[in-house]
Design an enzyme around this catalytic site. Sequence first.
Site, PDB file in Angstrom:
ATOM      1  N   ARG A  14       0.849  -1.209   0.000  1.00  0.00           N
ATOM      2  CA  ARG A  14       0.000   0.000   0.000  1.00  0.00           C
ATOM      3  C   ARG A  14       0.879   1.251   0.000  1.00  0.00           C
ATOM      4  O   ARG A  14       2.081   1.174   0.247  1.00  0.00           O
ATOM      5  CB  ARG A  14      -0.889   0.038   1.258  1.00  0.00           C
ATOM      6  CG  ARG A  14      -1.934  -1.048   1.300  1.00  0.00           C
ATOM      7  CD  ARG A  14      -2.848  -0.929   2.525  1.00  0.00           C
ATOM      8  NE  ARG A  14      -2.169  -1.265   3.757  1.00  0.00           N
ATOM      9  CZ  ARG A  14      -1.987  -0.401   4.769  1.00  0.00           C
ATOM     10  NH1 ARG A  14      -2.430   0.831   4.682  1.00  0.00           N
ATOM     11  NH2 ARG A  14      -1.360  -0.783   5.866  1.00  0.00           N
ATOM     12  N   GLY A  15       0.228   2.402  -0.214  1.00  0.00           N
ATOM     13  CA  GLY A  15       0.863   3.700   0.014  1.00  0.00           C
ATOM     14  C   GLY A  15       2.159   3.916  -0.740  1.00  0.00           C
ATOM     15  O   GLY A  15       2.278   3.624  -1.938  1.00  0.00           O
ATOM     16  N   ILE A  16       3.144   4.460  -0.019  1.00  0.00           N
ATOM     17  CA  ILE A  16       4.431   4.813  -0.626  1.00  0.00           C
ATOM     18  C   ILE A  16       5.118   3.568  -1.196  1.00  0.00           C
ATOM     19  O   ILE A  16       5.686   3.605  -2.291  1.00  0.00           O
ATOM     20  CB  ILE A  16       5.325   5.503   0.432  1.00  0.00           C
ATOM     21  CG1 ILE A  16       4.738   6.871   0.808  1.00  0.00           C
ATOM     22  CG2 ILE A  16       6.762   5.631  -0.061  1.00  0.00           C
ATOM     23  CD1 ILE A  16       5.358   7.516   2.042  1.00  0.00           C
TER      24      ILE A  16
ATOM     25  N   ASN B  59      10.896   0.449   3.813  1.00  0.00           N
ATOM     26  CA  ASN B  59       9.766   1.392   3.824  1.00  0.00           C
ATOM     27  C   ASN B  59       8.677   1.012   4.825  1.00  0.00           C
ATOM     28  O   ASN B  59       7.923   1.895   5.262  1.00  0.00           O
ATOM     29  CB  ASN B  59       9.174   1.453   2.409  1.00  0.00           C
ATOM     30  CG  ASN B  59       7.803   2.065   2.380  1.00  0.00           C
ATOM     31  OD1 ASN B  59       7.650   3.283   2.467  1.00  0.00           O
ATOM     32  ND2 ASN B  59       6.759   1.235   2.291  1.00  0.00           N
TER      33      ASN B  59
ATOM     34  N   TYR C 198       6.984   7.183  17.629  1.00  0.00           N
ATOM     35  CA  TYR C 198       7.197   7.192  16.168  1.00  0.00           C
ATOM     36  C   TYR C 198       8.417   8.058  15.834  1.00  0.00           C
ATOM     37  O   TYR C 198       9.287   7.646  15.069  1.00  0.00           O
ATOM     38  CB  TYR C 198       5.943   7.724  15.485  1.00  0.00           C
ATOM     39  CG  TYR C 198       5.996   7.797  13.981  1.00  0.00           C
ATOM     40  CD1 TYR C 198       5.817   6.649  13.201  1.00  0.00           C
ATOM     41  CD2 TYR C 198       6.211   9.009  13.319  1.00  0.00           C
ATOM     42  CE1 TYR C 198       5.847   6.718  11.814  1.00  0.00           C
ATOM     43  CE2 TYR C 198       6.240   9.085  11.938  1.00  0.00           C
ATOM     44  CZ  TYR C 198       6.056   7.942  11.184  1.00  0.00           C
ATOM     45  OH  TYR C 198       6.092   8.014   9.810  1.00  0.00           O
TER      46      TYR C 198
ATOM     47  N   PRO D 221       9.882  11.764   4.309  1.00  0.00           N
ATOM     48  CA  PRO D 221       8.662  12.348   3.750  1.00  0.00           C
ATOM     49  C   PRO D 221       8.004  13.300   4.743  1.00  0.00           C
ATOM     50  O   PRO D 221       8.106  13.124   5.965  1.00  0.00           O
ATOM     51  CB  PRO D 221       7.764  11.127   3.499  1.00  0.00           C
ATOM     52  CG  PRO D 221       8.699   9.951   3.458  1.00  0.00           C
ATOM     53  CD  PRO D 221       9.814  10.298   4.415  1.00  0.00           C
TER      54      PRO D 221
HETATM   55  P1  NAP Z   1       0.630   2.902   4.716  1.00  0.00           P
HETATM   56  O1  NAP Z   1      -0.145   3.386   3.543  1.00  0.00           O
HETATM   57  O2  NAP Z   1      -0.043   2.690   6.014  1.00  0.00           O
HETATM   58  O3  NAP Z   1       1.392   1.564   4.270  1.00  0.00           O
HETATM   59  C1  NAP Z   1       2.224   0.908   5.184  1.00  0.00           C
HETATM   60  C2  NAP Z   1       2.872  -0.276   4.510  1.00  0.00           C
HETATM   61  O4  NAP Z   1       3.753  -0.894   5.451  1.00  0.00           O
HETATM   62  C3  NAP Z   1       1.858  -1.327   4.077  1.00  0.00           C
HETATM   63  O5  NAP Z   1       2.290  -1.927   2.882  1.00  0.00           O
HETATM   64  C4  NAP Z   1       1.923  -2.338   5.230  1.00  0.00           C
HETATM   65  O6  NAP Z   1       1.620  -3.666   4.878  1.00  0.00           O
HETATM   66  C5  NAP Z   1       3.391  -2.260   5.588  1.00  0.00           C
HETATM   67  N1  NAP Z   1       3.643  -2.723   6.950  1.00  0.00           N
HETATM   68  C6  NAP Z   1       3.183  -2.203   8.112  1.00  0.00           C
HETATM   69  N2  NAP Z   1       3.621  -2.924   9.153  1.00  0.00           N
HETATM   70  C7  NAP Z   1       4.376  -3.932   8.618  1.00  0.00           C
HETATM   71  C8  NAP Z   1       5.103  -5.004   9.164  1.00  0.00           C
HETATM   72  N3  NAP Z   1       5.144  -5.235  10.480  1.00  0.00           N
HETATM   73  N4  NAP Z   1       5.757  -5.838   8.332  1.00  0.00           N
HETATM   74  C9  NAP Z   1       5.717  -5.649   6.986  1.00  0.00           C
HETATM   75  N5  NAP Z   1       5.043  -4.645   6.399  1.00  0.00           N
HETATM   76  C10 NAP Z   1       4.379  -3.800   7.214  1.00  0.00           C
HETATM   77  O7  NAP Z   1       1.835   3.897   5.043  1.00  0.00           O
HETATM   78  P2  NAP Z   1       2.689   4.878   4.115  1.00  0.00           P
HETATM   79  O8  NAP Z   1       2.192   6.239   4.359  1.00  0.00           O
HETATM   80  O9  NAP Z   1       2.802   4.346   2.745  1.00  0.00           O
HETATM   81  O10 NAP Z   1       4.087   4.755   4.871  1.00  0.00           O
HETATM   82  C11 NAP Z   1       5.230   4.144   4.299  1.00  0.00           C
HETATM   83  C12 NAP Z   1       6.445   4.613   5.076  1.00  0.00           C
HETATM   84  O11 NAP Z   1       6.536   6.042   4.957  1.00  0.00           O
HETATM   85  C13 NAP Z   1       6.360   4.323   6.572  1.00  0.00           C
HETATM   86  O12 NAP Z   1       7.617   3.935   7.051  1.00  0.00           O
HETATM   87  C14 NAP Z   1       5.939   5.659   7.157  1.00  0.00           C
HETATM   88  O13 NAP Z   1       6.352   5.784   8.502  1.00  0.00           O
HETATM   89  C15 NAP Z   1       6.660   6.612   6.238  1.00  0.00           C
HETATM   90  N6  NAP Z   1       6.099   7.964   6.223  1.00  0.00           N
HETATM   91  C16 NAP Z   1       4.825   8.203   5.830  1.00  0.00           C
HETATM   92  C17 NAP Z   1       4.331   9.503   5.843  1.00  0.00           C
HETATM   93  C18 NAP Z   1       2.942   9.852   5.422  1.00  0.00           C
HETATM   94  O14 NAP Z   1       2.525  11.017   5.622  1.00  0.00           O
HETATM   95  N7  NAP Z   1       2.169   8.965   4.837  1.00  0.00           N
HETATM   96  C19 NAP Z   1       5.158  10.557   6.272  1.00  0.00           C
HETATM   97  C20 NAP Z   1       6.451  10.266   6.674  1.00  0.00           C
HETATM   98  C21 NAP Z   1       6.922   8.971   6.633  1.00  0.00           C
HETATM   99  P3  NAP Z   1       0.102  -4.266   5.078  1.00  0.00           P
HETATM  100  O15 NAP Z   1      -0.763  -3.425   4.213  1.00  0.00           O
HETATM  101  O16 NAP Z   1       0.205  -5.653   4.597  1.00  0.00           O
HETATM  102  O17 NAP Z   1      -0.213  -4.105   6.524  1.00  0.00           O
END
Ligand code: NAP
Length: 238
Positions: free
Chosen positions: A11-13, A81, A146, A176
């Site tokens: 999902r997401g990034i 990620n 976090y 990000p």
């Molecule tokens: P997201 O849409 O919630 O997606 C999270 C992804 O991580 C999903 O593919 C999920 O897999 C996977 N994941 C979560 N826990 C896991 C685990 N224990 N083992 C393996 N995979 C796991 O989040 P996102 O916004 O894309 O975030 C991606 C990264 O960017 C993260 O590290 C986040 O902290 C960072 N980030 C995000 C933002 C933002 O504003 N969105 C800002 C700064 C940094 P499942 O779907 O299978 O659970």
Amino acid sequence: MRTVLITGGSRGIGAAAVRAFAREGWRVAFLYRSSENAAHALAAETGACPIPCDVGDPARVKEACALAVRQLGHIDALINNAGVAQQKLFTDITDEDWQRMLAVNLSGAFYVTRAVLPGMISRKSGRIVNVSSIWGRVGASCEVHYSAAKAGLIGLTKALAKEVGPSGVTVNCVCPGVIETDMLDSFSQADLEALSDDTPLGRLGTPQDVAACLLWLCGEGAAFVTGQTLGVDGGFGW
Ligand code: NAP
């Protein structure tokens, strides 16, 4: 063909990164935890190889990375990620919240990197990019665990870059800002508009904005870049 392993690719990034690398001709494998339908749909769309794995479980990470090497042949680039977020007052954070936050966001990157790095060192070539956060740089109220985990990832990046530079492996980090993914589900529309207004570039980021930087850091243009922390935040938070 160049190969990449992306954690949290369902999902997401992470999903945007799977698409971006696949579009540029890379062979892609990705780890995911629970979004099986999304992972299989993305695999069908891109030809990437989906591998279920909780990155907080070191034994499972070892097996999953071995499977990724069997699928890809070798791993040229690793994108750490996978991450989870949680908003809580510091005094409400439980031991379990703290341990889970560090296990996924920080230890997960350690476990996956430990499994992948020896192959890169023996080939004298590799790219590792960790996905931290702006909160790892400047800290966020009500997200202390976090922020601590993401700050740890920046330290890991800088130290490992020094250690493995002589082996031809670069290690960088992206931070990000506010990116439109499921991670923002707990924010109201008003909160999102306020965050957008506070961003000098006048909008929230997209997963594609971050994926483009991940791709660049793994490409030829970034061959002499290591130990860096690149903000992908539209100027937010500074
Ligand atoms: P997201 O849409 O919630 O997606 C999270 C992804 O991580 C999903 O593919 C999920 O897999 C996977 N994941 C979560 N826990 C896991 C685990 N224990 N083992 C393996 N995979 C796991 O989040 P996102 O916004 O894309 O975030 C991606 C990264 O960017 C993260 O590290 C986040 O902290 C960072 N980030 C995000 C933002 C933002 O504003 N969105 C800002 C700064 C940094 P499942 O779907 O299978 O659970």
